[in-house]
Scaffold this active site. Structure first.
Site, PDB file in Angstrom:
ATOM      1  N   ILE A  11       0.819  -1.219   0.000  1.00 33.50           N
ATOM      2  CA  ILE A  11       0.000   0.000   0.000  1.00 33.50           C
ATOM      3  C   ILE A  11       0.853   1.270   0.000  1.00 33.50           C
ATOM      4  O   ILE A  11       0.405   2.308  -0.479  1.00 33.50           O
ATOM      5  CB  ILE A  11      -0.993  -0.022   1.185  1.00 33.50           C
ATOM      6  CG1 ILE A  11      -2.138   0.971   0.968  1.00 33.50           C
ATOM      7  CG2 ILE A  11      -0.270   0.200   2.515  1.00 33.50           C
ATOM      8  CD1 ILE A  11      -3.302   0.783   1.934  1.00 33.50           C
ATOM      9  N   VAL A  33       0.791  -3.211   8.496  1.00 27.91           N
ATOM     10  CA  VAL A  33       0.541  -2.062   7.629  1.00 27.91           C
ATOM     11  C   VAL A  33       0.958  -0.773   8.333  1.00 27.91           C
ATOM     12  O   VAL A  33       1.579   0.105   7.731  1.00 27.91           O
ATOM     13  CB  VAL A  33      -0.960  -1.995   7.242  1.00 27.91           C
ATOM     14  CG1 VAL A  33      -1.288  -0.704   6.528  1.00 27.91           C
ATOM     15  CG2 VAL A  33      -1.341  -3.186   6.383  1.00 27.91           C
ATOM     16  N   ASP A  34       0.624  -0.664   9.601  1.00 28.88           N
ATOM     17  CA  ASP A  34       0.933   0.541  10.388  1.00 28.88           C
ATOM     18  C   ASP A  34       2.428   0.830  10.372  1.00 28.88           C
ATOM     19  O   ASP A  34       2.862   1.951  10.068  1.00 28.88           O
ATOM     20  CB  ASP A  34       0.424   0.343  11.819  1.00 28.88           C
ATOM     21  CG  ASP A  34       0.429   1.604  12.660  1.00 28.88           C
ATOM     22  OD1 ASP A  34       0.530   2.710  12.101  1.00 28.88           O
ATOM     23  OD2 ASP A  34       0.303   1.469  13.892  1.00 28.88           O
ATOM     24  N   GLY A 119      -4.885  -8.758  10.458  1.00 29.94           N
ATOM     25  CA  GLY A 119      -3.533  -9.199  10.794  1.00 29.94           C
ATOM     26  C   GLY A 119      -3.464  -9.624  12.250  1.00 29.94           C
ATOM     27  O   GLY A 119      -4.191 -10.522  12.683  1.00 29.94           O
TER      28      GLY A 119
END
Length: 171
Positions: A11, A33-34, A119
């Site tokens: 992303i 993702v963070d 996740g």
């Protein structure tokens, strides 16, 4: 009209108006993702998120994208899966709807969502994808100011789920 797309990849590489960050309550970075978004955006993102006072589950806050190709990062905090009896579906739906409302308020025309809460938070992938697709469709049926919404999937398993859900020939 809003175009929905499934895209498999990282992303942080998308050249769009906004990426959605599956954040934790502190908004100060974490794993998955963070962590990827914070690493790619650079230290300025952390500096800005420190000023936001965290974020409640289901809510969303917006920052600049800094070193990302995306102009903005919309941070939202999904629920931790607890068997589905603690309002998880409601919180997950709120993540998508609040992120989209914030996008419209900031004139975002293109936005990408990761698979929020699937996740480390353990939300079942198919159930989470069903909520994501339904919430996004409900939103765009009432508001067509966003031109493209991307479901950004890191794994083939995730992208296959979204492709199936968005296929007009599947039930």
């Amino acid at each position: 009209m809003t175009y929905l797309e499934v895209w498999r990849g990282n992303i942080t590489t998308l050249e769009i108006d906004a990426v959605v960050n599956a954040a934790n309550n502190s908004l100060l970075g974490g794993g998955g993702v963070d962590g990827a978004i914070h690493r790619a955006a650079g230290p300025e993102l952390l500096k800005e998120t420190r000023t936001l006072g965290g974020c409640a589950n289901g809510e969303a806050k917006i920052t600049g994208g800094y070193n990302l190709p995306a102009k903005f990062v919309i941070h939202t905090v999904g629920p931790v899966w607890s068997g589905g009896k603690k309002g998880e579906a409601m919180y997950l739906e709120s993540c998508y709807s609040n992120s989209l409302k914030l996008a419209v308020e900031n004139n975002v025309k293109t936005i990408a969502f990761p698979s929020i809460s699937t996740g480390i938070y353990g939300y079942p992938k198919e159930a989470a994808a069903e909520i994501a697709v339904k919430t996004v469709n409900d939103f765009i049926n009432k508001n067509d100011s966003i031109e493209k919404i991307i479901f950004c999937c890191f794994s083939k398993e995730d992208s296959d789920i979204y492709i199936k859900l968005l296929s007009p020939n599947e039930n």
